[in-house]
Write an enzyme that holds these catalytic residues in place. Sequence first.
Site: not given
Lengths: 273, 219
Positions: B23-24
Site C-alpha cells: 500500500t503506497l
Amino acid sequence: MSREAMEMPPKGGFSFDLCKRNDMLVKKGLKEPSFLKTGTTIVGLIFKDGVILGADTRATEGPIVADKNCEKIHYMAPNIYCCGAGTAADTEAVTDMVSSQLKLHRYHTGRESRVVTALSLLKSHLFSYQGYVSAALVLGGVDVTGPHLHTIYPHGSTDTLPFATMGSGSLAAMAVFESKYREGLTRDEGVKLVSEAICSGIFNDLGSGSNVDICVITKGAKEYLRNHMLPNPRTYISEKGYSFSKKTEVLRTKITPLREMVEVIEGGDAMEE
Amino acid sequence: MNSFDSNPATNSLISSEADSQRTLYPYVTGTSVVGIKYKDGILLAADMGGSYGSTLRYKSVERLKPVGKHSLIGASGEISDFQEIMRYLDDLILSDNMWDDGNSLGPKEVHNYLTRVMYNRRNKFNPLWNSLVLGGVKNGQKYLGTVSMIGVHYEDNHVATGFGNHLARPLLRDEWRENLTFEEGVILLEKCMRVLLYRDRSAVNKLQVLFSLCGIHNS
C-alpha cells in the site's frame, strides 16, 4: 540581450540568488542554521464594542523553548495591534516597518490610521517577498469605520473574519471558537473566550505554551493585558529556601571611597570648529 | 512541523520487487472518528463519508461496526483496508466462538490483536492504512483505545483519529468528565462533530453513532 539579463533591477523585488546558493549548499550536506520560530497560538475576535487579540508567549528554536515569555502582540498604531506567528524576526521586522510607515502616514494625513491601511501595507510587502518572509499575522483594530479583524498569510493573502486563529495551535483554538463564539459578546465574555482559546492552544499544542497575553481595543481606548493569565507557574520551589550553613567569619571591614581622578590641562586650546 | 522523511537510500532498496503488493497511498478514505467513555459504556461517532481524493464519492459508508459481543470498532483511512480488518476480526471472533468455552474476547483483547496486526504489517512495509478506535464494555469494565497505521496504540477516556486529534481532543480535554450521562455524551460528541464539519474539508453532514452499554451484549 544577455547583458541586460545579467543586470539586476535597480530597486524593488527580491534577489533570489542566495536562495539558489543555499539550496546548492544543502545538497552538498551543509546543515541549515535553525531559526527562532514562534510555534504559537494567536487569536482574534470581534465583540460588541471592538476587537480582542490574544496570544501565547512561547518562542521555540526547533525543539527547545528559547523564550518563555515573549511578546507576540505588536503595536502598529494607537488603535491597531497585530499578533504574529511564524519566524519571530520576520514578524517583528514587518510589524515595526509597517508601524513606522503608518506613523508617517498619520503625520502626512493628520488622521487616525485605519486598519485597512495597515492591511494593504502588510499584504503588499509579504506578497512581494513571495512567502519567503514567513510571517502569519492576525491584525485587529478599531478606526472611524468600526472594528476590523484580518488574517494575513505569509504569501500575502488576507481574510476578513469575525474570529480568527493562526499558528501551530490554531486548530485547538479554532475548535474552542467554533463551539463557543457568537455575535455580540460583551468585553468580559470576549476576554474569557479568547483566554480559553489560547489555553486550548497552550495545553494541546507543543509549539505553544507559558502565558496568555490579551489586548482589548475599543473606540478611543486600548488595554494591553500582558500576562493576563499565568496557567503555567513554576511549582516545586524548595520551601526551605537556600541558605549557606558554613559561615565565613568577618574579621575586618574597610571601606575605601573611590577618588575622582581629574586631569587638569594647563593652557589647553579650546576646541575649534 | 513534523519532519517525517524516510531515508531515500533504503526506499530504493525496498521498492525493488514488492511494489505492486504494497500500500503506497490510500484511495477511498474516511475522515476522523471520535470516541468517549460515558457512565454506562462507550460512545463512538464518525461521519458517513468516503472520499476519493478530493471528491466526496460515497456518502453512506458505515465506518463504525460492532465486533463480537463486547466491542465496537471505528476506522478512518483507507476503506478497503478497513473491510480487510473486519474480515480478520470476523475470523478471530469465529474461532473464539468455536471454542465454546463460555468466554468471549473483550475489547482489550481485540485491541491487542489489532495492535499486533497493524504493527506487523508496518514492519513489512505494507501497512493497513487505517487509524482505528476500539471500545467496549466487558464485565462492567469500560475500555477505549486507539491503534494507528504504524502500530502506535494507547487507551484513554477519549480518543480520536485524524483531524479529530487536533480539533476534537482539545474540546474533550476541557469538557469530558467521569460519568457523563448518555445524553450529555451525545451532546459532547455532537459538538465535536460539528466543529469537524466546519473545519475538516473531507467531513460530511451525515453521522453514525454507536454506543456500547454495560451488561448489554451486541447481537
